[in-house]
Write a protein that holds these residues in place. Structure first.
Motif, mmCIF file in Angstrom:
data_model
loop_
_atom_site.group_PDB
_atom_site.id
_atom_site.type_symbol
_atom_site.label_atom_id
_atom_site.label_comp_id
_atom_site.label_asym_id
_atom_site.label_seq_id
_atom_site.Cartn_x
_atom_site.Cartn_y
_atom_site.Cartn_z
ATOM 1 N N LEU A 39 1.152 -1.545 0.082
ATOM 2 C CA LEU A 39 0.355 0.141 -0.498
ATOM 3 C C LEU A 39 1.065 1.216 -0.034
ATOM 4 O O LEU A 39 0.419 2.342 -0.711
ATOM 5 C CB LEU A 39 -0.674 -0.410 1.340
ATOM 6 C CG LEU A 39 -2.475 -0.682 1.026
ATOM 7 C CD1 LEU A 39 -2.709 -1.059 2.605
ATOM 8 C CD2 LEU A 39 -3.480 -0.553 -0.318
ATOM 9 N N ILE A 40 1.787 1.475 0.649
ATOM 10 C CA ILE A 40 2.949 2.661 1.114
ATOM 11 C C ILE A 40 3.339 2.837 -0.632
ATOM 12 O O ILE A 40 3.325 2.978 -0.895
ATOM 13 C CB ILE A 40 3.743 2.698 1.589
ATOM 14 C CG1 ILE A 40 3.086 2.113 3.358
ATOM 15 C CG2 ILE A 40 4.735 3.456 2.009
ATOM 16 C CD1 ILE A 40 4.074 2.053 4.736
ATOM 17 N N VAL A 41 3.596 1.519 -1.048
ATOM 18 C CA VAL A 41 4.295 1.152 -2.517
ATOM 19 C C VAL A 41 3.757 2.000 -3.441
ATOM 20 O O VAL A 41 4.211 2.791 -3.855
ATOM 21 C CB VAL A 41 4.824 0.509 -2.884
ATOM 22 C CG1 VAL A 41 5.271 0.271 -4.189
ATOM 23 C CG2 VAL A 41 6.487 0.124 -1.897
ATOM 24 N N LEU A 42 2.480 1.650 -2.960
ATOM 25 C CA LEU A 42 1.305 1.983 -4.369
ATOM 26 C C LEU A 42 0.798 3.931 -4.131
ATOM 27 O O LEU A 42 0.915 4.388 -4.725
ATOM 28 C CB LEU A 42 0.196 0.975 -4.236
ATOM 29 C CG LEU A 42 -1.004 1.328 -5.670
ATOM 30 C CD1 LEU A 42 -0.904 1.471 -6.423
ATOM 31 C CD2 LEU A 42 -2.382 0.906 -4.674
ATOM 32 N N PHE A 43 0.951 4.273 -3.022
ATOM 33 C CA PHE A 43 0.946 4.621 -2.665
ATOM 34 C C PHE A 43 2.172 6.527 -3.004
ATOM 35 O O PHE A 43 1.306 7.347 -3.991
ATOM 36 C CB PHE A 43 0.415 5.446 -0.957
ATOM 37 C CG PHE A 43 0.579 6.743 -0.822
ATOM 38 C CD1 PHE A 43 -0.983 7.995 -0.766
ATOM 39 C CD2 PHE A 43 1.408 7.896 0.021
ATOM 40 C CE1 PHE A 43 -1.110 8.862 -0.857
ATOM 41 C CE2 PHE A 43 0.777 8.988 0.254
ATOM 42 C CZ PHE A 43 -0.209 9.818 -0.440
ATOM 43 N N VAL A 44 3.339 5.833 -2.736
ATOM 44 C CA VAL A 44 4.462 6.708 -3.007
ATOM 45 C C VAL A 44 4.442 6.485 -4.919
ATOM 46 O O VAL A 44 4.668 7.756 -5.252
ATOM 47 C CB VAL A 44 5.358 5.891 -2.836
ATOM 48 C CG1 VAL A 44 6.699 6.454 -3.102
ATOM 49 C CG2 VAL A 44 5.155 6.740 -0.651
ATOM 50 N N ALA A 45 3.698 5.987 -5.268
ATOM 51 C CA ALA A 45 4.006 5.601 -7.084
ATOM 52 C C ALA A 45 3.205 6.653 -7.385
ATOM 53 O O ALA A 45 3.090 7.465 -8.383
ATOM 54 C CB ALA A 45 3.886 4.347 -7.203
ATOM 55 N N ILE A 46 1.780 6.464 -7.218
ATOM 56 C CA ILE A 46 0.633 7.468 -7.187
ATOM 57 C C ILE A 46 1.385 8.705 -7.315
ATOM 58 O O ILE A 46 0.542 9.859 -8.038
ATOM 59 C CB ILE A 46 -0.807 7.338 -6.608
ATOM 60 C CG1 ILE A 46 -1.009 6.094 -7.516
ATOM 61 C CG2 ILE A 46 -1.439 7.777 -6.854
ATOM 62 C CD1 ILE A 46 -2.271 5.306 -6.407
#
Length: 65
Positions: A39-46
């Motif tokens: 979830l953290i990786v997805l948020f940072v990628a967005i």
């Protein structure tokens, strides 16, 4: 402040993990941590690709006068 962010991410990860793993399972905490990292990786990628995403969908930023 950081504690609140961690609590929100871990709560969301617990809900998502609960869909796939039983809460009483010994591996629940490990799977929850993996989901929270995703979830953290997805948020940072967005956040990183936000300008590209908006331009891809046709959003044009108006120039300031």
């Amino acid at each position: 402040m950081f504690g609140w962010l961690v609590r929100i991410v871990m709560s969301l990860a617990a809900v998502i993990t609960g869909w796939f793993v039983v809460n009483d399972s010994p591996s629940f905490g490990i799977v929850q941590m993996a989901v929270s990292l995703l979830l953290i990786v997805l948020f940072v990628a967005i956040m990183v690709f936000w300008p590209w995403i908006m331009s891809r969908f046709g959003y044009k930023r108006e120039p300031e006068n």
